[in-house]
Design a protein around this motif. Structure first.
Motif, PDB file in Angstrom:
ATOM      1  N   CYS A 214      11.751  77.109   0.213  1.00 44.34           N
ATOM      2  CA  CYS A 214      10.924  76.346   1.150  1.00 44.34           C
ATOM      3  C   CYS A 214       9.620  75.944   0.473  1.00 44.34           C
ATOM      4  O   CYS A 214       9.232  76.524  -0.535  1.00 44.34           O
ATOM      5  CB  CYS A 214      10.563  77.187   2.374  1.00 44.34           C
ATOM      6  N   PHE A 215       8.939  74.978   1.084  1.00 44.25           N
ATOM      7  CA  PHE A 215       7.578  74.652   0.652  1.00 44.25           C
ATOM      8  C   PHE A 215       6.768  74.179   1.843  1.00 44.25           C
ATOM      9  O   PHE A 215       7.311  73.737   2.850  1.00 44.25           O
ATOM     10  CB  PHE A 215       7.563  73.633  -0.492  1.00 44.25           C
ATOM     11  N   TYR A 216       5.451  74.359   1.729  1.00 45.03           N
ATOM     12  CA  TYR A 216       4.503  73.960   2.776  1.00 45.03           C
ATOM     13  C   TYR A 216       3.491  73.000   2.181  1.00 45.03           C
ATOM     14  O   TYR A 216       2.999  73.225   1.071  1.00 45.03           O
ATOM     15  CB  TYR A 216       3.777  75.186   3.346  1.00 45.03           C
ATOM     16  N   VAL A 217       3.180  71.964   2.950  1.00 43.90           N
ATOM     17  CA  VAL A 217       2.179  70.983   2.528  1.00 43.90           C
ATOM     18  C   VAL A 217       1.107  70.902   3.611  1.00 43.90           C
ATOM     19  O   VAL A 217       1.402  70.550   4.768  1.00 43.90           O
ATOM     20  CB  VAL A 217       2.799  69.578   2.317  1.00 43.90           C
ATOM     21  N   ALA A 218      -0.118  71.238   3.258  1.00 45.49           N
ATOM     22  CA  ALA A 218      -1.233  71.134   4.194  1.00 45.49           C
ATOM     23  C   ALA A 218      -1.571  69.662   4.432  1.00 45.49           C
ATOM     24  O   ALA A 218      -1.277  68.805   3.596  1.00 45.49           O
ATOM     25  CB  ALA A 218      -2.447  71.871   3.632  1.00 45.49           C
ATOM     26  N   PRO A 219      -2.185  69.357   5.565  1.00 46.61           N
ATOM     27  CA  PRO A 219      -2.556  67.965   5.846  1.00 46.61           C
ATOM     28  C   PRO A 219      -3.380  67.363   4.704  1.00 46.61           C
ATOM     29  O   PRO A 219      -4.206  68.043   4.086  1.00 46.61           O
ATOM     30  CB  PRO A 219      -3.402  68.076   7.116  1.00 46.61           C
ATOM     31  N   HIS A 220      -3.126  66.098   4.423  1.00 44.56           N
ATOM     32  CA  HIS A 220      -3.861  65.278   3.448  1.00 44.56           C
ATOM     33  C   HIS A 220      -3.653  65.692   1.985  1.00 44.56           C
ATOM     34  O   HIS A 220      -4.348  65.185   1.104  1.00 44.56           O
ATOM     35  CB  HIS A 220      -5.354  65.239   3.788  1.00 44.56           C
ATOM     36  N   LYS A 221      -2.701  66.587   1.703  1.00 41.45           N
ATOM     37  CA  LYS A 221      -2.408  66.969   0.312  1.00 41.45           C
ATOM     38  C   LYS A 221      -1.341  66.029  -0.251  1.00 41.45           C
ATOM     39  O   LYS A 221      -0.352  65.721   0.412  1.00 41.45           O
ATOM     40  CB  LYS A 221      -1.891  68.413   0.225  1.00 41.45           C
ATOM     41  N   ASP A 222      -1.543  65.591  -1.491  1.00 45.40           N
ATOM     42  CA  ASP A 222      -0.540  64.761  -2.167  1.00 45.40           C
ATOM     43  C   ASP A 222       0.708  65.600  -2.414  1.00 45.40           C
ATOM     44  O   ASP A 222       0.611  66.766  -2.813  1.00 45.40           O
ATOM     45  CB  ASP A 222      -1.073  64.254  -3.509  1.00 45.40           C
ATOM     46  N   HIS A 223       1.886  64.989  -2.185  1.00 41.71           N
ATOM     47  CA  HIS A 223       3.143  65.685  -2.417  1.00 41.71           C
ATOM     48  C   HIS A 223       4.281  64.687  -2.581  1.00 41.71           C
ATOM     49  O   HIS A 223       4.187  63.544  -2.140  1.00 41.71           O
ATOM     50  CB  HIS A 223       3.458  66.669  -1.283  1.00 41.71           C
ATOM     51  N   GLY A 224       5.335  65.120  -3.250  1.00 37.86           N
ATOM     52  CA  GLY A 224       6.515  64.291  -3.461  1.00 37.86           C
ATOM     53  C   GLY A 224       7.618  65.149  -4.054  1.00 37.86           C
ATOM     54  O   GLY A 224       7.420  66.329  -4.346  1.00 37.86           O
ATOM     55  N   ALA A 225       8.801  64.538  -4.219  1.00 37.97           N
ATOM     56  CA  ALA A 225       9.939  65.288  -4.752  1.00 37.97           C
ATOM     57  C   ALA A 225      10.879  64.358  -5.498  1.00 37.97           C
ATOM     58  O   ALA A 225      11.063  63.207  -5.123  1.00 37.97           O
ATOM     59  CB  ALA A 225      10.696  65.987  -3.621  1.00 37.97           C
TER      60      ALA A 225
END
Length: 120
Positions: free
Chosen positions: A85-96
């Motif tokens: 699993c992974f968690y992304v906080a609001p406004h953090k850059d992310h991708g896969a």
């Protein structure tokens, strides 16, 4: 593009292939359930498909149902597989990047209005 069902008082969601929409090259999305404060989305990736790095105001937690993904969050990259699993906080850059065809189960809070299409 499939027309997405609007929120209703129905508590149950059944899989409907007609509701799976293509959202990018090698990426398809199916809404599993949502209300104003929570949304669950199934995202199907072909090998090599890229979820471009982006950010949004929503909290996101994702479960890797199957496949392998190189996930980037706020500049840090990790390879994840089924059960991770992974968690992304609001406004953090992310991708896969999808390394092996698979499925992510994404949850968002609050719901992603932009996923509901026009007239929502």
């Amino acid at each position: 593009m499939a027309t997405l069902a609007q929120p209703s008082s129905e508590a149950f969601v059944r899989h409907d292939p007609a509701q799976v929409e293509t959202v990018g090259e090698g990426i398809r999305r199916e809404m599993l359930g949502y209300g104003p404060e929570l949304m669950i989305v199934k995202v199907l990736f072909d090998k090599g498909a890229v979820g471009e790095v982006h950010a949004h105001r929503h909290s996101q937690s994702s479960y890797v149902e199957s496949g392998r993904f190189l996930v980037e969050i706020d500049g840090e990259k990790q390879e994840l597989g089924a059960g991770d699993c992974f968690y992304v906080a609001p406004h953090k850059d992310h991708g896969a990047v999808c390394l092996e065809a698979g499925v992510l189960i994404d949850t968002f809070s609050p719901l992603r209005e932009d996923f509901l299409g026009e007239g929502s």
